[in-house]
Design an enzyme around this catalytic site. Sequence first.
Site, mmCIF file in Angstrom:
data_model
loop_
_atom_site.group_PDB
_atom_site.id
_atom_site.type_symbol
_atom_site.label_atom_id
_atom_site.label_comp_id
_atom_site.label_asym_id
_atom_site.label_seq_id
_atom_site.Cartn_x
_atom_site.Cartn_y
_atom_site.Cartn_z
ATOM 1 N N SER A 104 0.817 -1.209 0.000
ATOM 2 C CA SER A 104 0.000 0.000 0.000
ATOM 3 C C SER A 104 0.857 1.268 0.000
ATOM 4 C CB SER A 104 -0.949 -0.033 1.195
ATOM 5 O OG SER A 104 -1.926 0.960 1.113
ATOM 6 N N ASP A 245 -2.225 6.340 -3.625
ATOM 7 C CA ASP A 245 -1.080 5.731 -2.959
ATOM 8 C C ASP A 245 -0.556 4.590 -3.822
ATOM 9 O OD1 ASP A 245 -3.103 3.887 -2.534
ATOM 10 O OD2 ASP A 245 -2.460 3.370 -0.519
ATOM 11 N N ASP A 247 -0.905 1.401 -4.100
ATOM 12 C CA ASP A 247 -1.781 0.414 -4.734
ATOM 13 C C ASP A 247 -3.112 1.020 -5.154
ATOM 14 O OD1 ASP A 247 -2.802 0.695 -2.146
ATOM 15 O OD2 ASP A 247 -3.392 -1.399 -1.992
ATOM 16 N N ASP A 249 -5.621 2.424 -3.735
ATOM 17 C CA ASP A 249 -6.891 2.289 -3.017
ATOM 18 C C ASP A 249 -7.112 3.438 -2.042
ATOM 19 O OD1 ASP A 249 -5.114 1.659 -0.980
ATOM 20 O OD2 ASP A 249 -6.120 -0.205 -0.391
#
Length: 449
Positions: A104, A245, A247, A249
């Site tokens: 993440s 960010d 990833d 999400d």
Amino acid sequence: MSKRRYFGTDGIRGRANSHPMTAEVALRVGLAAGKLFMSGDDRRHLVVIGKDTRLSGYMIEPALVAGFASVGMDVRTFGPLPTPGVAMMTRSMRADLGVMISASHNSFADNGIKLFGPDGYKLSDEMELKIEALMHEDLGQGLADADALGRVKRIDDAQARYVEIAKATFPRKMNLNGLRIAVDCANGAGYRVAPTTLYELGADVFPVGVEPNGLNINAECGSTHPRTLSEAVKRYGADIGIALDGDADRLALCDEKGRVIDGDQIMALIARDWAKRGILTGGGIVATVMSNLGLERVLKADGLTLERTQVGDRYVMECMREGGFNVGGEQSGHLILSRHATTGDGLIAALQVLAVLVESGKPMSELAAQFEPVPQKLKNVRHSGGNPLADKGVTDAIAAGQTRLNGSGRVVVRASGTEPLIRIMAEGDDAKLVNAVVDEIAEAVKAAG
């Protein structure tokens, strides 16, 4: 609940090539999860795997693939794709399981493994515990025969499929023609799909953070470093800035003046717009204990509720599903719009904001001011291990802080689920008092080691 040895609040996460984020553990995850999701019938079973742009993804992905294939599961790999894209593709391809390789918003040195069920939702604690139990059994048992090994293929158009899904969430009769948008993709999983989506909807797109090299993901860019986006907005004279960010999400926004807009304001904007349009469900939204008291107050003034959960978007989603809500998220920018996605999706959330921006004709700086935030302070204190929250000095300091706020504010102290940190937050109408309460609790945590 049994103690979790590998899974934290958002899958398995750690420093790459150190336990638990090693090729061996990834192999065991593939073997164990594959066995668990093989139903025992004669049909072919399928797992899909996406990743972000970290160098260590080249180590983790093959290990997972080997584990799944060795128990007879077919594997489809996507390459770099946002976490929500993996969740969507898990459902659309009717896979038994979906996997996202990402840490993440963490730096390139970390990596992680997130798992999704066939419905596109993150696995429950119960399912993760079952996988952990299988990981410690004799993994040589239950392997597929030589002629029943899983088959592995790369899906080359996964990014294009996600772009089309994202575009379909934007009002069909609306476009972004003439809108200048700066987008910071954090050198992560959204580095292609986000600019492409905005461009195809008609915007003038000014991308940054779109040159991943395996080591620069989240490096002074993306939603956790919004200064880069703010500077880009000013440099290009953009009407709005969008930051994802690693990833994709998570979302942060900047208005046309370069001022950062956090997840609470974005949730308020979307929820109030959806309420006016009659598509908000559940009578309110779901957020965590970290969301600002100002958000709760503005929603209450509109006759809407704010349900609070512990920190973690999985807990937000669980509450949303139980209560029939379709808007939820975290102050940090994890925004879940279950009308469109089964997990947080920074790009789709941004598109909902852009729809309001286009329809209203107002500048983003005006739309961003949904409520006046209550003074809030957050401090992270690193510790050397153990459980500082069980220390009497810490518990006494927390109790004293709550007493000092005297019902006019809140204190939330919790251990991070991904790092050795104690996160201390307090908020209330008296900013000076709030700061003092946080500092006193922080000193108690430091003293506890």
